[in-house]
Design a protein around this motif. Structure first.
Motif, mmCIF file in Angstrom:
data_model
loop_
_atom_site.group_PDB
_atom_site.id
_atom_site.type_symbol
_atom_site.label_atom_id
_atom_site.label_comp_id
_atom_site.label_asym_id
_atom_site.label_seq_id
_atom_site.Cartn_x
_atom_site.Cartn_y
_atom_site.Cartn_z
ATOM 1 N N MET A 47 0.847 -1.189 0.000
ATOM 2 C CA MET A 47 0.000 0.000 0.000
ATOM 3 C C MET A 47 0.880 1.236 0.000
ATOM 4 S SD MET A 47 -3.173 1.205 2.457
ATOM 5 C CE MET A 47 -2.183 1.945 3.759
ATOM 6 N N GLU A 48 0.589 2.168 -0.928
ATOM 7 C CA GLU A 48 1.344 3.402 -1.027
ATOM 8 C C GLU A 48 0.461 4.583 -0.649
ATOM 9 O OE1 GLU A 48 3.011 3.604 -4.932
ATOM 10 O OE2 GLU A 48 4.394 1.939 -4.558
ATOM 11 N N ASN A 49 0.965 5.787 -0.863
ATOM 12 C CA ASN A 49 0.193 6.986 -0.567
ATOM 13 C C ASN A 49 -1.099 7.013 -1.372
ATOM 14 O OD1 ASN A 49 2.217 7.829 1.156
ATOM 15 N ND2 ASN A 49 3.263 9.044 -0.411
ATOM 16 N N ASN A 50 -2.079 7.725 -0.873
ATOM 17 C CA ASN A 50 -3.379 7.870 -1.544
ATOM 18 C C ASN A 50 -4.113 6.546 -1.684
ATOM 19 O OD1 ASN A 50 -2.896 10.693 -1.989
ATOM 20 N ND2 ASN A 50 -1.584 10.120 -3.718
ATOM 21 N N PHE A 51 -3.802 5.598 -0.775
ATOM 22 C CA PHE A 51 -4.485 4.297 -0.731
ATOM 23 C C PHE A 51 -4.344 3.512 -2.037
ATOM 24 C CE2 PHE A 51 -6.642 6.971 2.391
ATOM 25 C CZ PHE A 51 -6.514 6.171 3.521
ATOM 26 N N ILE A 52 -3.202 3.660 -2.690
ATOM 27 C CA ILE A 52 -2.923 2.872 -3.876
ATOM 28 C C ILE A 52 -2.416 1.502 -3.438
ATOM 29 C CG2 ILE A 52 -1.458 2.663 -5.918
ATOM 30 C CD1 ILE A 52 -1.439 5.768 -5.961
ATOM 31 N N HIS A 53 -3.065 0.459 -3.935
ATOM 32 C CA HIS A 53 -2.696 -0.903 -3.581
ATOM 33 C C HIS A 53 -2.065 -1.599 -4.778
ATOM 34 C CE1 HIS A 53 -5.582 0.087 -0.444
ATOM 35 N NE2 HIS A 53 -5.129 -0.924 0.254
ATOM 36 N N LYS A 54 -1.038 -2.405 -4.501
ATOM 37 C CA LYS A 54 -0.388 -3.200 -5.532
ATOM 38 C C LYS A 54 -0.387 -4.657 -5.084
ATOM 39 C CE LYS A 54 2.518 0.615 -7.138
ATOM 40 N NZ LYS A 54 3.893 1.080 -7.477
ATOM 41 N N TYR A 55 -0.884 -5.516 -5.951
ATOM 42 C CA TYR A 55 -1.004 -6.936 -5.644
ATOM 43 C C TYR A 55 -0.215 -7.732 -6.685
ATOM 44 C CZ TYR A 55 -5.251 -5.179 -3.301
ATOM 45 O OH TYR A 55 -6.155 -4.466 -2.539
ATOM 46 N N ARG A 56 0.761 -8.515 -6.233
ATOM 47 C CA ARG A 56 1.474 -9.381 -7.179
ATOM 48 C C ARG A 56 0.879 -10.780 -7.105
ATOM 49 N NH1 ARG A 56 7.816 -9.319 -7.230
ATOM 50 N NH2 ARG A 56 7.669 -10.647 -5.358
ATOM 51 N N LEU A 57 0.535 -11.306 -8.287
ATOM 52 C CA LEU A 57 -0.106 -12.614 -8.380
ATOM 53 C C LEU A 57 0.805 -13.593 -9.100
ATOM 54 C CD1 LEU A 57 -3.647 -11.435 -9.568
ATOM 55 C CD2 LEU A 57 -2.905 -11.894 -7.213
ATOM 56 N N LEU A 58 0.875 -14.810 -8.580
ATOM 57 C CA LEU A 58 1.619 -15.890 -9.203
ATOM 58 C C LEU A 58 0.662 -17.007 -9.609
ATOM 59 C CD1 LEU A 58 4.607 -16.166 -6.669
ATOM 60 C CD2 LEU A 58 4.464 -14.748 -8.729
ATOM 61 N N HIS A 59 1.123 -17.872 -10.505
ATOM 62 C CA HIS A 59 0.330 -19.030 -10.951
ATOM 63 C C HIS A 59 -1.001 -18.593 -11.558
ATOM 64 C CE1 HIS A 59 3.373 -21.061 -8.638
ATOM 65 N NE2 HIS A 59 2.917 -20.585 -7.497
ATOM 66 N N VAL A 60 -0.949 -17.520 -12.332
ATOM 67 C CA VAL A 60 -2.164 -16.993 -12.964
ATOM 68 C C VAL A 60 -2.486 -17.835 -14.201
ATOM 69 C CG1 VAL A 60 -3.210 -14.974 -14.059
ATOM 70 C CG2 VAL A 60 -1.624 -14.679 -12.139
ATOM 71 N N SER A 61 -3.684 -18.391 -14.253
ATOM 72 C CA SER A 61 -4.079 -19.193 -15.406
ATOM 73 C C SER A 61 -4.288 -18.302 -16.628
ATOM 74 C CB SER A 61 -5.365 -19.972 -15.109
ATOM 75 O OG SER A 61 -6.472 -19.074 -15.050
ATOM 76 N N GLU A 62 -4.278 -18.921 -17.790
ATOM 77 C CA GLU A 62 -4.463 -18.159 -19.030
ATOM 78 C C GLU A 62 -5.827 -17.481 -19.064
ATOM 79 O OE1 GLU A 62 -3.661 -16.342 -22.555
ATOM 80 O OE2 GLU A 62 -2.278 -17.411 -21.226
ATOM 81 N N ASP A 63 -6.876 -18.205 -18.668
ATOM 82 C CA ASP A 63 -8.217 -17.619 -18.660
ATOM 83 C C ASP A 63 -8.304 -16.453 -17.688
ATOM 84 O OD1 ASP A 63 -9.125 -19.368 -20.559
ATOM 85 O OD2 ASP A 63 -10.070 -20.747 -19.120
#
Length: 254
Positions: A47-63
């Motif tokens: 979480m950064e300033n101004n309530f900006i959220h960053k989510y890193r995802l692994l094992h993401v399926s093609e769909d």
């Protein structure tokens, strides 16, 4: 499938298939549940300033990735992509304001740096697609085949050095900007870049494309992006010729 999603898939075809980062201002268990559909794994949240959220995802399926890209082009959030760890068919110069204070200001040196960088690449028949990104630009090149990351980085270092030298010789402060280069083998596992078609998470502005004739609107930016990929993708032979020409010029002291 949305033609814009198809275009992103083709343009960034060598990027990691199952690893993405999401930027937005949404949060909560229900949102995370949507992000981790199809057994995707939430690697970290920032979480950064101004309530900006960053989510890193692994094992993401093609769909699931296609659904995320659809949300991206619909501008519900931004999808950031990771370069392949070995070889890629794209590279990016990330040109930003380098000031510690007022670093969101779009200073003249940034625009000049984009022009000089394009000029130096243009001498070798290589064109770029210049995407506005907050205080600066993401300057992309695309190649017909994947090229080893170290070779791409060596090429970018030489072009960046020529760009900074041009700023200096034209009596501008080359220290007022910074040029980050991707993919860099040292950071390829952790650095991601926003895919085209997003709205900047801080400014809310669309990632317009800049040409020699000025800034394009959203619709024309998509058209230019499509045309660039179809007609201005650089062959492997052309890249190697440019690389060798620059190496020869350096060895001769030019």
């Amino acid at each position: 499938m949305d033609t814009r999603v198809e275009l992103l898939n083709e343009f960034y075809q060598t990027m990691c298939k199952d690893k993405v980062k999401i930027e937005n201002k949404n949060y909560g268990f229900e949102f995370i549940k949507k992000l981790t559909a199809d057994d995707a794994t939430l690697d970290y949240v920032q979480m950064e300033n101004n309530f900006i959220h960053k989510y890193r995802l692994l094992h993401v399926s093609e769909d699931h990735k296609q659904r995320l890209l659809q949300g991206h082009v619909n501008q519900a959030y931004n999808v950031c992509l990771y370069f392949d760890e070995t070889a890629n068919n794209t590279l990016c110069f990330n040109i930003d304001n380098n000031y510690k204070q007022n670093n969101n200001e779009l200073i003249p040196e940034i625009e000049l740096a984009v022009d000089y960088l394009q000029q130096h690449l243009g001498k070798h028949g290589i064109e770029t697609v210049n995407v506005k990104s907050g205080r600066g630009y993401h300057v992309w090149c695309r190649f017909a085949k994947p090229i080893a990351n170290q070779l791409l980085l060596d090429f970018m270092i030489r072009i960046s050095a020529k760009t900074l030298a041009s700023l200096h010789y034209s009596h501008h402060d080359y220290r007022s900007i910074k040029i980050n280069m991707s993919p860099n083998p040292r950071f390829v596992k952790i650095i991601s870049l926003r895919a085209f078609g997003s709205r900047h998470i801080k400014t809310g502005l669309f990632s317009h494309i800049r040409t020699k004739d000025g800034i394009l609107n959203e619709e024309d930016s998509w058209k230019y992006f499509c045309d660039y990929m179809k007609n201005k993708t650089v062959s492997e032979q052309q890249f190697l010729l440019a690389f060798n020409e620059m190496a020869k010029a350096i060895s001769l002291g030019n």
